[in-house]
Design a protein around this motif. Structure first.
Motif, mmCIF file in Angstrom:
data_model
loop_
_atom_site.group_PDB
_atom_site.id
_atom_site.type_symbol
_atom_site.label_atom_id
_atom_site.label_comp_id
_atom_site.label_asym_id
_atom_site.label_seq_id
_atom_site.Cartn_x
_atom_site.Cartn_y
_atom_site.Cartn_z
ATOM 1 N N LEU A 440 12.517 63.461 -4.798
ATOM 2 C CA LEU A 440 11.276 63.600 -5.903
ATOM 3 C C LEU A 440 10.919 65.015 -6.509
ATOM 4 C CD1 LEU A 440 8.186 64.569 -4.842
ATOM 5 C CD2 LEU A 440 8.651 62.725 -3.169
ATOM 6 N N TYR A 441 11.104 65.942 -5.953
ATOM 7 C CA TYR A 441 10.707 67.306 -6.457
ATOM 8 C C TYR A 441 11.848 67.911 -7.337
ATOM 9 C CZ TYR A 441 8.234 71.438 -6.993
ATOM 10 O OH TYR A 441 7.384 72.630 -7.367
ATOM 11 N N THR A 442 13.070 67.635 -6.848
ATOM 12 C CA THR A 442 14.012 68.159 -7.729
ATOM 13 C C THR A 442 14.240 67.267 -9.137
ATOM 14 O OG1 THR A 442 15.887 66.928 -6.668
ATOM 15 C CG2 THR A 442 15.396 69.404 -6.100
ATOM 16 N N GLY A 443 13.990 65.935 -8.960
ATOM 17 C CA GLY A 443 14.112 65.051 -10.118
ATOM 18 C C GLY A 443 12.901 65.599 -11.265
ATOM 19 N N LYS A 444 11.873 66.081 -10.686
ATOM 20 C CA LYS A 444 10.771 66.446 -11.735
ATOM 21 C C LYS A 444 11.113 68.089 -12.009
ATOM 22 C CE LYS A 444 7.495 64.439 -12.339
ATOM 23 N NZ LYS A 444 7.491 63.365 -13.488
ATOM 24 N N SER A 479 14.161 61.353 -12.207
ATOM 25 C CA SER A 479 12.874 60.794 -11.519
ATOM 26 C C SER A 479 12.603 59.598 -11.186
ATOM 27 C CB SER A 479 11.833 61.645 -12.211
ATOM 28 O OG SER A 479 11.702 61.138 -13.332
ATOM 29 N N ILE A 480 13.735 58.582 -11.664
ATOM 30 C CA ILE A 480 13.322 57.084 -11.646
ATOM 31 C C ILE A 480 14.331 56.565 -10.707
ATOM 32 C CG2 ILE A 480 13.470 55.103 -13.256
ATOM 33 C CD1 ILE A 480 12.606 56.791 -15.541
ATOM 34 N N TRP A 481 15.747 56.727 -10.775
ATOM 35 C CA TRP A 481 16.563 56.037 -10.080
ATOM 36 C C TRP A 481 16.318 56.201 -8.500
ATOM 37 C CZ3 TRP A 481 21.602 57.529 -7.850
ATOM 38 C CH2 TRP A 481 22.283 56.370 -7.579
ATOM 39 N N GLU A 482 16.649 55.384 -7.781
ATOM 40 C CA GLU A 482 16.451 55.390 -6.299
ATOM 41 C C GLU A 482 14.964 55.763 -5.897
ATOM 42 O OE1 GLU A 482 18.399 53.731 -5.300
ATOM 43 O OE2 GLU A 482 20.169 54.733 -4.453
ATOM 44 N N LEU A 554 -3.942 58.474 -2.120
ATOM 45 C CA LEU A 554 -4.303 59.343 -3.256
ATOM 46 C C LEU A 554 -3.664 60.685 -3.039
ATOM 47 C CD1 LEU A 554 -8.155 58.702 -3.872
ATOM 48 C CD2 LEU A 554 -6.167 57.996 -5.373
ATOM 49 N N ALA A 555 -3.425 61.296 -2.009
ATOM 50 C CA ALA A 555 -3.131 62.761 -1.838
ATOM 51 C C ALA A 555 -1.608 62.843 -1.730
ATOM 52 C CB ALA A 555 -3.642 63.237 -0.582
ATOM 53 N N ALA A 556 -0.750 61.549 -1.755
ATOM 54 C CA ALA A 556 0.389 61.499 -1.380
ATOM 55 C C ALA A 556 1.378 62.364 -2.202
ATOM 56 C CB ALA A 556 1.250 59.940 -1.320
ATOM 57 N N ARG A 557 1.246 62.337 -3.518
ATOM 58 C CA ARG A 557 2.120 62.959 -4.396
ATOM 59 C C ARG A 557 1.826 64.487 -4.343
ATOM 60 N NH1 ARG A 557 3.872 60.883 -9.785
ATOM 61 N NH2 ARG A 557 4.447 62.529 -11.103
ATOM 62 N N SER A 562 3.640 69.708 -1.956
ATOM 63 C CA SER A 562 3.372 71.001 -1.043
ATOM 64 C C SER A 562 4.399 71.156 -0.010
ATOM 65 C CB SER A 562 2.029 70.626 -0.330
ATOM 66 O OG SER A 562 0.942 70.652 -1.379
ATOM 67 N N LEU A 563 4.967 69.901 0.623
ATOM 68 C CA LEU A 563 5.986 70.244 1.365
ATOM 69 C C LEU A 563 7.136 70.720 0.843
ATOM 70 C CD1 LEU A 563 5.574 66.469 2.963
ATOM 71 C CD2 LEU A 563 5.104 68.687 4.346
ATOM 72 N N ALA A 564 7.408 70.443 -0.468
ATOM 73 C CA ALA A 564 8.680 70.808 -0.867
ATOM 74 C C ALA A 564 8.591 72.322 -1.297
ATOM 75 C CB ALA A 564 8.909 70.227 -2.191
ATOM 76 N N ARG A 565 7.402 72.789 -1.892
ATOM 77 C CA ARG A 565 7.141 74.218 -2.338
ATOM 78 C C ARG A 565 7.177 75.119 -0.736
ATOM 79 N NH1 ARG A 565 2.557 73.855 -7.050
ATOM 80 N NH2 ARG A 565 3.558 72.300 -8.282
ATOM 81 N N ILE A 566 6.507 74.633 -0.177
ATOM 82 C CA ILE A 566 6.339 75.614 1.048
ATOM 83 C C ILE A 566 7.654 75.887 1.818
ATOM 84 C CG2 ILE A 566 5.425 75.662 3.593
ATOM 85 C CD1 ILE A 566 2.929 74.423 2.561
#
Length: 628
Positions: A440-444, A479-482, A554-557, A562-566
């Protein structure tokens, strides 16, 4: 040399103007020479001179960016391999492959883009054939994929637990030049993974050998036909396709598949509901089973399939994506009845990793081209590379790309350890958590970085025949596929819940261990930033455990971000700490850690997840005009 003349009529006089024609081409730029034909000297103009005298289109032509060997141009990739997989054979293979990409493969990819697939529904005599015609370059991509082992490397395991890293590094180089052939390869790899996890036996033993073959004559690709009109990611409630049992133990599938990528594949895995003796099916995920089907019969004709139409897509135009009517497609059930969704978990892990690899590959390619262009383009009296603001922009893109690369390679390392039986329980939990996070993070990131990259070329970045706009169009699918960003963010919550929080424990433990190993004083600011963000995340999760589930939804995204950046910060610090690291590795780590590493804490502090916000959000989105 023959001059080509065109006549311009004005005041009843004819004037000849010169044209430019290419004389020769190098790998970097086409050289041009002006061919000028003087107008007759005895033809007067308005002031007694020939009009448009020596008229032409000018003598300056901007050099295009030149694609160089993408392996040799990638310092981070080479450094990563020196640290983790210091094999001369791997280095040599990737170097030679990089040269092949520049010499021939990149041109094939462009041919795939400008010669998109087309559907031939009937032959000249009115017989239905449902034939998808692709460019010759698309077939060459298939042959190359077999020859280069782009799927096989992951299953030959010549490098043990590092075989997946080797495979994905090669796909990382290939992806931007592949004409989107990495998409069928992702599904082929996913299908092979499913078959291997279920046991390679009849009726799929031959299929598995073909999916993992290096012989172009033997090699197969696979589709994965999951999406139907009622649902994309929600396959449990959206799948209507039924499977009718046959007396010989096989099945016939009937249904409508709404989105089937790489529809020219040789086989497919798909989901369907088995009917009982009364023709009834079980609803929900519990009613879905996994099936294998060969797409064509021995004569090469599709069997039990009608291609309704090819999709007209924003990007990925090189690849056929179709709507299919299944009308008695012969198939074999692979999973236990009702265990189809569980079976696709392995497939999703592999295809999401492929998606992440393609994302970081696109980022790296646009950077390589922008970097080269900055040495060729002059503005305001100096080269782009000499403008500090331009270099700052490219540096920010570089930092994003480096963080993405290390995150993706970490996931590749983890799956390699799992597949070879070397993964600890902590690493297994990390793989489950980081796969959706990385995807999800690399797609964005890819959409943002490639969009920024196009600006580096000015107006040329917007011109189709440069090939640059296709990079952005193709990136949008990542950011869409899979699974879209929101779907995968909720998947992160599910894996936390289903593991009773063990995936988060693994995350905190491993991230802290990466920071503890960093001993360079120059990295101390970055270490403190990541450590502070990690502590803030832990406190947030402890407080969130006392809130209703809707709070975390609501906080999921922001949690996933945060998990990705850290984690990316910790990986950048770790890579900068090894003895072979460069000063740029340390600088990249410092620059990464300047941002808000834990947006979920920042957003929670200003009330973004308050239960009053959902109705306010809905009212804002659906506000209607009060004007008559």
């Amino acid at each position: 040399m023959m001059a080509v003349n065109r006549q311009v009529t004005r005041h009843s006089y004819r004037v000849c103007t010169g044209l430019y024609r290419p004389l020769s081409c190098s790998s970097s730029v086409s050289m041009v020479q002006k061919v000028l034909v003087r107008p007759p000297q005895d033809v007067p103009g308005a002031e007694g001179q020939a009009e448009f005298f020596r008229a032409g289109i000018g003598g300056f032509f901007q050099e295009r960016p030149m694609l160089k060997n993408p392996f040799l141009e990638d310092a981070l990739l080479q450094g990563y391999l020196r640290r983790h997989l210091p094999s001369e054979a791997v280095y040599s293979d990737l170097r030679v492959f990089g040269e092949r990409l520049v010499r021939e493969v990149d041109g094939w990819g462009r041919e795939c883009e400008v010669t998109p697939p087309r559907l031939v529904t009937y032959d000249p005599w009115g017989c239905r054939v449902d034939r998808i015609v692709t460019s010759p370059a698309w077939q060459r991509m298939k042959d190359l994929s077999a020859q280069e082992g782009l799927v096989a490397i992951g299953y030959e395991r010549s490098y043990g637990e590092w075989s997946r890293v080797y495979q994905m590094c090669k796909l990382y180089l290939y992806s931007p030049s592949s004409g989107l052939y990495t998409c069928p390869l992702a599904m082929t790899d996913g299908a092979a993974k499913v078959i291997q996890s279920l046991g390679v036996s009849w009726p799929v033993a031959d299929a598995f050998s073909r999916l993992t073959s290096r012989d172009p004559e033997h090699f197969w690709t696979s589709g994965q036909w999951m999406t139907e009109r009622r649902g994309g990611s929600d396959v449990g409630n959206g799948t209507e396709t039924v499977a009718l049992p046959q007396s010989d133990g096989t099945y016939r599938l009937s249904g409508f598949k709404w989105f089937t990528s790489a529809t020219d594949a040789d086989m497919t895995l798909t989901l369907a509901r088995v009917t009982d003796v009364d023709g009834q099916t079980t609803s929900g995920s519990r009613g879905l089973s996994m099936f294998y089907a060969a797409v064509r019969d021995e004569q090469g004709m599709v069997q039990g399939i009608e291609v309704q139409r090819l999709k007209d897509k924003l990007g990925t135009r090189q690849m056929p994506t179709a709507e299919l009517l299944l009308d008695g497609l012969p198939a074999h059930r692979l999973s236990e009845e009702g265990r189809g969704v569980a079976c696709i978990a392995n497939m999703l892990t592999v295809t999401r990793i492929h998606n992440s690899v393609s994302a970081v590959a696109g980022m790296r390619r646009v950077l390589q081209l922008a970097r080269d262009y900055a040495t060729r383009r002059s503005t305001f009296g100096k080269l782009l590379r000499d403008h500090p603001l331009h270099m700052q922009t490219l540096a920010r893109m570089e930092v994003e790309t480096r963080g993405a690369f290390l995150l993706v390679m970490e996931v590749c390392r983890l799956i390699g350890r799992e597949e070879t039986g070397h993964a600890s329980q902590l690493e297994t939990h990390l793989l489950r958590l980081l796969t959706p996070v990385a995807k999800l993070y690399t797609g964005k990131q890819a959409v943002a970085v490639i969009s920024e990259g196009l600006e580096s070329f000015g107006g040329q970045g917007y011109i189709e025949d440069t090939g640059l706009p296709a990079m952005l169009r193709d990136a949008q699918v990542l950011s869409i596929w899979e699974g879209t960003t929101n779907v995968l963010s909720l998947d992160v919550l599910r894996c936390v819940s289903r593991s009773s929080g063990l995936v988060l424990q693994a995350y905190f433990t491993h991230t802290q261990s990466l920071l503890a190993a960093a001993s360079l004083p120059s990295l101390s600011v970055a270490v403190r930033s990541v450590d502070s963000a990690l502590s803030g995340l832990r406190e947030f999760l402890q407080a969130a455990a006392l809130t209703p589930p809707s709070f975390m939804e609501l906080a999921a995204r922001d949690l996933a971000y945060s998990l990705a950046r850290i984690y990316m910060g910790a990986l950048l610090i770790d890579h900068a700490s090894w003895e072979g690291a460069s000063h740029s590795d340390a600088y990249a780590a410092l620059r990464w850690c300047e941002q808000d590493l834990c947006p979920v804490v920042s957003k929670a502090a200003i009330g973004c997840y308050n239960m009053k916000t959902p109705p306010l959000d809905a009212a804002l989105v659906y506000e209607e005009s009060t004007r008559d």
